[in-house]
Design an enzyme around this catalytic site. Sequence first.
Site, short mmCIF file in Angstrom:
data_model
loop_
_atom_site.label_atom_id
_atom_site.label_comp_id
_atom_site.label_asym_id
_atom_site.label_seq_id
_atom_site.Cartn_x
_atom_site.Cartn_y
_atom_site.Cartn_z
CB SER A 8 -35.78 -10.84 8.94
OG SER A 8 -36.68 -10.16 8.64
CG ASP A 13 -38.19 -6.75 15.58
OD1 ASP A 13 -38.85 -6.03 14.79
OD2 ASP A 13 -37.73 -7.61 15.36
CG HIS A 38 -36.39 -6.45 12.01
ND1 HIS A 38 -37.33 -7.47 12.61
CD2 HIS A 38 -36.02 -7.05 10.94
CE1 HIS A 38 -37.43 -8.49 11.70
NE2 HIS A 38 -36.77 -8.11 10.59
C1 MLT Z 1 -41.56 -11.50 6.82
O1 MLT Z 1 -41.95 -10.83 5.53
O2 MLT Z 1 -40.96 -12.39 6.41
C2 MLT Z 1 -41.35 -10.48 7.72
O3 MLT Z 1 -42.16 -9.20 7.79
C3 MLT Z 1 -40.04 -10.10 8.09
C4 MLT Z 1 -39.57 -9.19 6.87
O4 MLT Z 1 -38.98 -9.95 5.86
O5 MLT Z 1 -39.54 -8.08 7.07
#
Ligand code: MLT
Length: 233
Positions: free
Chosen positions: A126, A176, A207
């Site tokens: 992520s 996701d 996700h």
């Molecule tokens: C981010 O902010 O890098 C992406 O949206 C993934 C997350 O951290 O939720």
Amino acid sequence: MVKTKTDLGFIHRFMAPKNAPNSERAKRGATEGKTFTTFLLLHGTGGNEQDLIPLANELDENTAILSPRGKVLENGIAPRFFRRLAEGVFDLEDLKFRTNELADFVIDASKAYGFDLQRIVAVGYSNGANIAASMLLLRPEIVSSAILFRAMVPLVPQTLPDLTRKHIFMSSGLYDPIVSKQEAEKLFGLFKSAGANVSVSWQESGHELIMEEIREAKEWLMNSISSSHPSSA
Ligand code: MLT
């Protein structure tokens, strides 16, 4: 000057490879007169340097681990690797600054702990996958291979780097809600245009991570390490 282990600028963990002398990877390293491979673990939003250690052990317990904690605190509580303005909307100036800061930390850590900068496999989930992607695009010298779970396009650089020697495994969720299929495909396309040896695996998932993709990442890792070091396979 070599910085001390407590002076590297990130809260982090470093773990030498378990059973290194007997491991397949250590044997390969010995053949090449080099040291061991190191996983650079990059956690998701709200995580910390402990989160991905079980995953790394599952991927290969004989690989060293460098696991920093993101320095940006969202809402004062949730560690991240760079600032965002909203979900999926990044503060690009901060992202560039943090990408360089993290890359410099890895260089300093390699001197402090004595691991090989040419043998770093970034493993990110992520937000951690997004800064790993940013490093590949802005500071590609830091990462030789990458396993990116649920990554999106962090930024589009003015000029694409040369990623011809990089091996990248992307694992993305078909359902996701944060990273659309189109977004993951755009990142895949960027890496491909830059010449990377990249593959994407689509998961029956959102996700969150599922076991199947960890098995796939492990298999990919075995194959990509032997194809990037053919003489030692
Ligand atoms: C981010 O902010 O890098 C992406 O949206 C993934 C997350 O951290 O939720």
